[in-house]
Design a protein around this motif. Structure first.
Motif, short mmCIF file in Angstrom:
data_model
loop_
_atom_site.label_atom_id
_atom_site.label_comp_id
_atom_site.label_asym_id
_atom_site.label_seq_id
_atom_site.Cartn_x
_atom_site.Cartn_y
_atom_site.Cartn_z
N GLU A 37 0.83 -1.20 0.00
CA GLU A 37 0.00 0.00 0.00
C GLU A 37 0.86 1.26 0.00
O GLU A 37 0.55 2.23 -0.68
N LYS A 39 3.90 1.53 -1.27
CA LYS A 39 4.48 1.66 -2.61
C LYS A 39 3.46 2.21 -3.60
O LYS A 39 3.79 3.05 -4.45
N LYS A 40 2.21 1.73 -3.52
CA LYS A 40 1.16 2.24 -4.41
C LYS A 40 0.93 3.72 -4.18
O LYS A 40 0.80 4.50 -5.12
N GLY A 41 0.86 4.12 -2.94
CA GLY A 41 0.66 5.53 -2.62
C GLY A 41 1.81 6.38 -3.07
O GLY A 41 1.62 7.50 -3.57
N LYS A 42 3.01 5.87 -2.94
CA LYS A 42 4.20 6.61 -3.38
C LYS A 42 4.20 6.78 -4.89
O LYS A 42 4.50 7.86 -5.40
N GLU A 43 3.84 5.72 -5.62
CA GLU A 43 3.79 5.81 -7.08
C GLU A 43 2.70 6.77 -7.54
O GLU A 43 2.88 7.51 -8.49
N GLU A 44 1.56 6.76 -6.87
CA GLU A 44 0.47 7.68 -7.23
C GLU A 44 0.86 9.12 -6.95
O GLU A 44 0.48 10.02 -7.66
N GLY A 45 1.64 9.34 -5.91
CA GLY A 45 2.06 10.68 -5.56
C GLY A 45 3.10 11.22 -6.53
O GLY A 45 3.21 12.43 -6.71
N GLU A 46 3.86 10.35 -7.18
CA GLU A 46 4.90 10.79 -8.10
C GLU A 46 4.35 11.15 -9.46
O GLU A 46 4.91 11.99 -10.15
N THR A 47 3.25 10.53 -9.89
CA THR A 47 2.69 10.85 -11.19
C THR A 47 1.89 12.15 -11.08
O THR A 47 1.10 12.33 -10.15
N ALA A 49 -0.93 14.73 -11.45
CA ALA A 49 -2.37 14.62 -11.62
C ALA A 49 -2.81 15.57 -12.72
O ALA A 49 -2.32 16.69 -12.84
#
Length: 69
Positions: A37, A39-47, A49
């Motif tokens: 979870e 890692k998913k949050g970190k990846e979503e934060g890097e892309t 919006a």
């Protein structure tokens, strides 16, 4: 400071004593889920919006849109 084999063994022994053999699989499972979870949050934060422009505010009150006399 690098962790040596004795330090790792000591930490694992303390964890085994604190949580017991029956709780360790459950603990490892929840730790794995938490890491996924994170890692998913970190990846979503890097892309970045994609921001859509907000619609312009519509005036529905006629008295508010009339100029003051």
């Amino acid at each position: 400071m690098a962790w040596g084999p004795w330090q790792i063994l000591l930490v694992l022994a303390i964890i085994l004593i604190l949580f017991g053999g029956k709780k360790l699989p459950e603990l490892a499972h929840s730790l794995g889920k938490s890491l996924n979870e994170f890692k998913k949050g970190k990846e979503e934060g890097e892309t970045p919006a994609v921001e859509t422009p907000a619609p312009a505010a519509q005036v529905t009150d006629k008295k508010a849109s009339e100029p003051a006399k």
